[in-house]
Design an enzyme around this catalytic site. Structure first.
Site, PDB file in Angstrom:
ATOM      1  N   SER A   1       2.869   8.121  -0.322  1.00 26.77           N
ATOM      2  CA  SER A   1       1.681   8.849   0.113  1.00 26.77           C
ATOM      3  C   SER A   1       1.943  10.341   0.307  1.00 26.77           C
ATOM      4  O   SER A   1       1.058  11.075   0.721  1.00 26.77           O
ATOM      5  CB  SER A   1       1.146   8.256   1.427  1.00 26.77           C
ATOM      6  OG  SER A   1       2.027   8.493   2.492  1.00 26.77           O
TER       7      SER A   1
ATOM      8  N   PRO B   1      -4.926   1.539   6.661  1.00 24.83           N
ATOM      9  CA  PRO B   1      -4.951   2.934   6.206  1.00 24.83           C
ATOM     10  C   PRO B   1      -5.401   3.945   7.251  1.00 24.83           C
ATOM     11  O   PRO B   1      -5.423   5.135   6.961  1.00 24.83           O
ATOM     12  CB  PRO B   1      -5.957   2.889   5.052  1.00 24.83           C
ATOM     13  CG  PRO B   1      -6.944   1.850   5.485  1.00 24.83           C
ATOM     14  CD  PRO B   1      -6.146   0.821   6.241  1.00 24.83           C
TER      15      PRO B   1
ATOM     16  N   ARG C   1       9.759   6.146   6.132  1.00 16.76           N
ATOM     17  CA  ARG C   1      10.008   5.654   4.774  1.00 16.76           C
ATOM     18  C   ARG C   1      10.642   6.762   3.948  1.00 16.76           C
ATOM     19  O   ARG C   1      10.016   7.773   3.650  1.00 16.76           O
ATOM     20  CB  ARG C   1       8.722   5.153   4.112  1.00 16.76           C
ATOM     21  CG  ARG C   1       9.003   4.596   2.710  1.00 16.76           C
ATOM     22  CD  ARG C   1       7.966   3.637   2.190  1.00 16.76           C
ATOM     23  NE  ARG C   1       6.684   4.240   1.925  1.00 16.76           N
ATOM     24  CZ  ARG C   1       5.706   3.645   1.218  1.00 16.76           C
ATOM     25  NH1 ARG C   1       5.889   2.431   0.713  1.00 16.76           N
ATOM     26  NH2 ARG C   1       4.547   4.236   1.029  1.00 16.76           N
TER      27      ARG C   1
ATOM     28  N   GLU D   1       8.968  -4.946  -3.648  1.00 17.60           N
ATOM     29  CA  GLU D   1       7.929  -4.400  -4.516  1.00 17.60           C
ATOM     30  C   GLU D   1       8.379  -4.201  -5.961  1.00 17.60           C
ATOM     31  O   GLU D   1       7.671  -3.571  -6.746  1.00 17.60           O
ATOM     32  CB  GLU D   1       7.407  -3.079  -3.941  1.00 17.60           C
ATOM     33  CG  GLU D   1       8.469  -2.041  -3.703  1.00 17.60           C
ATOM     34  CD  GLU D   1       7.949  -0.820  -2.962  1.00 17.60           C
ATOM     35  OE1 GLU D   1       6.722  -0.693  -2.779  1.00 17.60           O
ATOM     36  OE2 GLU D   1       8.776   0.010  -2.556  1.00 17.60           O
TER      37      GLU D   1
ATOM     38  N   ARG E   1      -1.056  16.531  11.227  1.00 17.33           N
ATOM     39  CA  ARG E   1      -2.150  16.036  12.065  1.00 17.33           C
ATOM     40  C   ARG E   1      -2.326  14.536  11.890  1.00 17.33           C
ATOM     41  O   ARG E   1      -2.510  13.799  12.875  1.00 17.33           O
ATOM     42  CB  ARG E   1      -3.448  16.775  11.724  1.00 17.33           C
ATOM     43  CG  ARG E   1      -4.633  16.344  12.573  1.00 17.33           C
ATOM     44  CD  ARG E   1      -5.805  17.309  12.406  1.00 17.33           C
ATOM     45  NE  ARG E   1      -6.317  17.325  11.049  1.00 17.33           N
ATOM     46  CZ  ARG E   1      -7.243  16.474  10.587  1.00 17.33           C
ATOM     47  NH1 ARG E   1      -7.734  15.532  11.366  1.00 17.33           N
ATOM     48  NH2 ARG E   1      -7.678  16.571   9.340  1.00 17.33           N
TER      49      ARG E   1
ATOM     50  N   VAL F   1       0.424   3.330   7.859  1.00 19.78           N
ATOM     51  CA  VAL F   1       1.236   4.123   6.940  1.00 19.78           C
ATOM     52  C   VAL F   1       0.540   5.460   6.762  1.00 19.78           C
ATOM     53  O   VAL F   1      -0.658   5.505   6.465  1.00 19.78           O
ATOM     54  CB  VAL F   1       1.401   3.429   5.570  1.00 19.78           C
ATOM     55  CG1 VAL F   1       2.351   4.226   4.687  1.00 19.78           C
ATOM     56  CG2 VAL F   1       1.904   2.002   5.742  1.00 19.78           C
TER      57      VAL F   1
ATOM     58  N   ASP G   1      -2.696   5.996  -3.678  1.00 20.56           N
ATOM     59  CA  ASP G   1      -1.396   6.639  -3.623  1.00 20.56           C
ATOM     60  C   ASP G   1      -0.672   6.357  -4.927  1.00 20.56           C
ATOM     61  O   ASP G   1      -1.265   5.884  -5.890  1.00 20.56           O
ATOM     62  CB  ASP G   1      -0.594   6.201  -2.390  1.00 20.56           C
ATOM     63  CG  ASP G   1      -0.234   4.706  -2.411  1.00 20.56           C
ATOM     64  OD1 ASP G   1      -0.441   4.044  -3.448  1.00 20.56           O
ATOM     65  OD2 ASP G   1       0.254   4.209  -1.387  1.00 20.56           O
TER      66      ASP G   1
ATOM     67  N   ASP H   1       2.811  -1.706  -5.846  1.00 23.45           N
ATOM     68  CA  ASP H   1       3.941  -1.343  -6.694  1.00 23.45           C
ATOM     69  C   ASP H   1       4.473  -2.559  -7.442  1.00 23.45           C
ATOM     70  O   ASP H   1       4.905  -2.459  -8.592  1.00 23.45           O
ATOM     71  CB  ASP H   1       5.063  -0.713  -5.865  1.00 23.45           C
ATOM     72  CG  ASP H   1       5.051   0.807  -5.938  1.00 23.45           C
ATOM     73  OD1 ASP H   1       5.075   1.336  -7.067  1.00 23.45           O
ATOM     74  OD2 ASP H   1       5.006   1.466  -4.895  1.00 23.45           O
TER      75      ASP H   1
ATOM     76  N   ARG I   1      -3.748  18.801  19.407  1.00 20.39           N
ATOM     77  CA  ARG I   1      -3.463  17.374  19.283  1.00 20.39           C
ATOM     78  C   ARG I   1      -1.970  17.156  19.546  1.00 20.39           C
ATOM     79  O   ARG I   1      -1.128  17.706  18.853  1.00 20.39           O
ATOM     80  CB  ARG I   1      -3.857  16.904  17.882  1.00 20.39           C
ATOM     81  CG  ARG I   1      -3.619  15.437  17.579  1.00 20.39           C
ATOM     82  CD  ARG I   1      -4.489  14.497  18.383  1.00 20.39           C
ATOM     83  NE  ARG I   1      -5.901  14.786  18.351  1.00 20.39           N
ATOM     84  CZ  ARG I   1      -6.732  14.442  17.361  1.00 20.39           C
ATOM     85  NH1 ARG I   1      -6.281  13.826  16.290  1.00 20.39           N
ATOM     86  NH2 ARG I   1      -8.017  14.714  17.452  1.00 20.39           N
TER      87      ARG I   1
ATOM     88  N   GLY J   1       5.006  -5.208  -0.949  1.00 17.41           N
ATOM     89  CA  GLY J   1       4.257  -4.066  -1.466  1.00 17.41           C
ATOM     90  C   GLY J   1       3.608  -4.456  -2.778  1.00 17.41           C
ATOM     91  O   GLY J   1       4.095  -4.114  -3.857  1.00 17.41           O
ATOM     92  N   PHE J   2       2.492  -5.184  -2.698  1.00 24.11           N
ATOM     93  CA  PHE J   2       1.943  -5.834  -3.889  1.00 24.11           C
ATOM     94  C   PHE J   2       1.420  -4.832  -4.915  1.00 24.11           C
ATOM     95  O   PHE J   2       1.314  -5.154  -6.094  1.00 24.11           O
ATOM     96  CB  PHE J   2       0.853  -6.846  -3.515  1.00 24.11           C
ATOM     97  CG  PHE J   2      -0.403  -6.247  -2.943  1.00 24.11           C
ATOM     98  CD1 PHE J   2      -1.433  -5.836  -3.768  1.00 24.11           C
ATOM     99  CD2 PHE J   2      -0.564  -6.126  -1.580  1.00 24.11           C
ATOM    100  CE1 PHE J   2      -2.594  -5.298  -3.242  1.00 24.11           C
ATOM    101  CE2 PHE J   2      -1.723  -5.590  -1.044  1.00 24.11           C
ATOM    102  CZ  PHE J   2      -2.738  -5.169  -1.874  1.00 24.11           C
TER     103      PHE J   2
END
Length: 738
Positions: free
Chosen positions: A287, A551, A351, A442, A136, A129, A643, A470, A324, A467-468
């Site tokens: 995020s 992450p 998302r 969530e 980048r 995520v 986040d 939230d 990149r 989504g534990f």
């Protein structure tokens, strides 16, 4: 709670009754629509007219669903005030059914999603995520499909530093030897040899017939499961890579006797490359920090570029810089001599934001439009180039666009999401059900109605995910008036949490998600603690999840080892055969501290300080620098990935303790001011950072943190977005930030 409106100096364009922020208008008209015209046959006039009607029809429905949330919360607040403490399970469920919070559930019925890429339907592996507002990072995430196991081990605490194995500026051979030993042990477990260890291999060769020949200690040995070998890279007489596939994931043993590592290796192994981030969520939500038309346009541009496949970013390291770009597909020679290809990038999802927020990116009848509706149309349109068969960096091979829809409250809202994408497909002339939807489990109203939510999206569903973080925030807010909640650490071991994780997997299996959709689990936030991740995160595939969030690309590579250790498909078959677990009563258990306020003054202060420091460390960057997700040092200076979901927990817990008199407003202010000094010290090396302690009243970030706690009971469902967005816009206006 109404979001305060600040003066908006954005230039706007009037079109089809809409007032569109100039950056968004220019992106859509000059870049997006010309690119997708072959698929959509849309010109600007028709597009904006259709979008205006889309908002006219769906915005009122969006507003009505939010009003229903508020109505239910008021009713539950009254109930919990009248029935404080842990409610009687049977009476509690009856009450929630009587007000329509719980609806009748379809206990069976399979989802019907078609044209799903294997990455979602069949392959179990990590999911990255990443904030879409950092191009980048987004490119790095797309490129994280394959990762070096050697690098992931060497650069993290997965390899201990004792005995002279500490990392340094140059290569440490002691540490390198441990990395190689760890990797060989991994190969022995995932793709074992018959009668030998990979550590004993002298050579990996390819025979004239294309078969793999392995020599160990002078003797020819074979793989215990010969079918895991699928081909090789390089020349047949001098292969550069041995391509293996185990549990659906690829392993490439890279060979190079001239490489600094390979030349010292017995078999010439230079690295072990693992298929890592099978899928990646490009995140517009928790995020990201996008609060106006300029922010949204920039985010859409990045998502569009990722789907076109030509996005690039200049990266500077020291006195060197490079571009990149997205990785090409991987090619290899199959055993039969034919050329074969592996998808070279993580399969991308986007998302969108949830149903709550509005955005000034477009005004309709003088009001901000729902941000989720705007995301729906623009992100799907921007994904169209990723569907093209001739796009070397395309995304889906099956013609699908993958959208994660977060923070939905129950089946009514999932049905509305389905309606949104029906309209989006109609406007863009896309085949019905082109858009596939991931439903985040969530919010408590979704958890207790998960079966109904799944079946509302039965033709689009491509994942459910716990989504534990939230979900914990919503657990607190929903039962805010029942009493003081247990401490934050204890929330993760409360009865509802285990029931929630089990219920999610069982519901997914009951509705036949395997083979069509993912059953996912949440994030590992301790970015610097990879040894702990390796120890603990294996629990998620063992629980039947065929994906879980990581992450970073490094985290993805290390977590990928778990999917070789655990055959998730076999776990799911075993769970299905055992039958559905009875988790519903525990799912409705409120995590209230049944003993009342029983904590010592020291325990209260510790909880207060930890949460205040966490809130400030994240919020000041969000509000004053527009950073939606970052490593934030905790009170002990340990970096954690923070986040809005983690922020929601901390602010809601303190709001709850204030409601029930566990702490006072004076104590909160004192802790915030003391922790602000701590956060200032932690950010002393950042030239763009504005210290809070210099003037608490003038610090917009500090004031945002106060509001999140003191207005926590007012904020819808305890969400942090209304306050964060308002304060970010205030900061941008005050400091002339575009």
């Amino acid at each position: 709670m109404t979001t305060p409106q600040f003066e908006d100096r954005t230039e706007r364009v009037e079109v089809a009754g809409l007032q569109v922020a100039r950056p968004l208008y220019d992106f859509v008209n000059d870049t997006l629509l010309p690119e997708i015209k072959p698929e959509t046959n849309l010109d600007a006039e028709k597009f904006w007219a259709d979008v205006a009607q889309y908002f006219a029809d769906l915005a009122p429905k969006n507003k009505a669903l939010l009003a229903r949330r508020d109505e239910l919360q008021v009713t539950m607040d009254d109930y919990y005030r009248e029935n404080p403490g842990q409610p009687d399970p049977k009476e509690h469920e009856e009450f929630l059914r009587s007000i329509g919070y719980i609806v009748d559930q379809p206990t069976d019925g399979a989802i019907r999603t078609e044209n799903v890429d294997d990455e979602f339907a069949n392959v179990a592996g990590p999911q990255l995520v990443v904030p879409i507002t950092n191009a980048r990072f987004a490119i790095n995430a797309a490129n994280a499909r394959y990762g070096s196991l050697y690098d992931a081990l060497y650069g993290t605490d997965a390899i201990p530093t004792d005995g002279g194995a500490e990392p340094g500026k140059g290569y440490n051979p002691v540490r390198g030897d441990r990395v190689i030993e760890w990797s060989r042990n991994f190969l022995d477990e995932a793709v074992p040899l018959e009668g030998a260890s990979h550590a004993e291999v002298d050579s990996y060769e390819i025979t004239e017939s294309g078969e793999l020949k392995i020599t160990a200690d002078g003797n020819e040995v074979s793989l215990k499961e010969p079918e895991v070998y699928i081909g090789y890279q390089g020349e047949q007489s001098a292969p550069t890579g041995i391509v293996l596939r185990h549990n659906g994931l690829h392993i490439i043993i890279q060979l190079d006797r001239e490489h600094p590592v390979g030349k010292t290796d017995r078999a010439g192994v230079a690295d072990v490359v693992l298929e890592s981030a099978v899928t990646a969520i490009m995140d517009f939500e928790d995020s990201a920090a996008a609060v106006d038309g300029a922010d949204k346009a920039a985010a859409y541009q990045t998502w569009f570029g990722l789907n076109r496949g030509d996005i690039s970013e200049t990266v500077s390291k020291g006195d060197k810089s490079f571009e990149r770009k997205q990785e090409d597909d991987l090619t290899y020679t199959a055993k039969d001599g034919s050329e074969a290809t592996l998808h070279g990038r993580a399969m991308m999802l986007c998302r969108n934001v949830g149903h709550l927020m509005t955005t000034p990116a477009i005004l309709f009848n003088g009001e901000e439009v729902p941000e989720g509706l705007l995301d729906g149309i623009i992100t799907v349109a921007s994904a169209i180039p990723g569907l093209r068969k001739d796009n070397a960096h395309g995304n889906s091979r099956t013609g699908s666009v993958y959208v994660v829809k977060p923070k939905q409250h129950g089946p009514e809202e999932v049905a509305f999401t389905n309606e949104i994408f029906d309209r989006v497909e109609e406007i863009l002339n896309l085949p019905k059900n082109t858009v596939k939807v991931g439903v985040m489990d969530e919010e408590r109203r979704t958890s207790v109605n998960l079966d109904a939510c799944i079946m509302e999206a039965a033709d689009r569903l491509v994942f459910i995910n716990t989504g534990f973080l939230d979900r914990t925030g919503d657990e607190i807010h929903t039962s805010m008036q029942a009493g003081p909640m247990v401490r934050k650490a204890d929330l993760q071991t409360a009865p509802w949490k285990l029931a929630y994780e089990n219920h999610n997997v069982d519901a997914g299996l009951a509705h036949d998600l395997p083979g069509r959709a993912q059953i996912g689990k949440g994030m590992w936030a301790e970015t610097e603690h990879m040894a702990a991740m390796l120890e603990k995160k294996i629990g998620q595939p063992r629980e039947g999840a065929n994906t879980a969030w990581v992450p970073s690309p490094t985290g993805a590579t290390l977590h990928a080892t778990h999917y070789h250790q655990v055959n998730v498909h076999e776990v799911q078959d075993e769970l299905r055969a055992a039958g559905r677990r009875d988790a519903y009563a525990d799912l409705l258990t409120v995590p209230v501290n049944t003993g009342g306020d029983t904590w010592s003054d020291e325990e209260k202060q510790q909880e207060l300080d930890n949460n205040c420091q966490s809130i400030l460390g994240y919020v000041v960057r969000w509000v004053e620098q527009g950073v939606g997700c970052s490593k934030v040092p905790d009170i002990h200076d340990v970096d954690l990935m923070e986040d809005r979901a983690t922020l929601r927990i901390s602010s809601q817990l303190l709001a709850n303790w204030l409601v029930h008199g566990v702490i006072t407003e004076e104590q909160v202010v004192e802790s915030l001011e003391r922790m602000a000094k701590k956060v200032d010290e932690q950010n002393a090396g950042d030239a763009n950072y504005l210290p809070m302690a210099a003037d608490y009243d003038a610090s917009i970030g500090f004031q945002a943190a106060k509001d999140l706690i003191f207005k926590g009971t007012e904020s819808p469902a305890g969400y942090t977005e209304p306050i964060l967005h308002a304060k970010r816009r205030e900061f941008k206006a005050a400091h002339g930030v575009d």
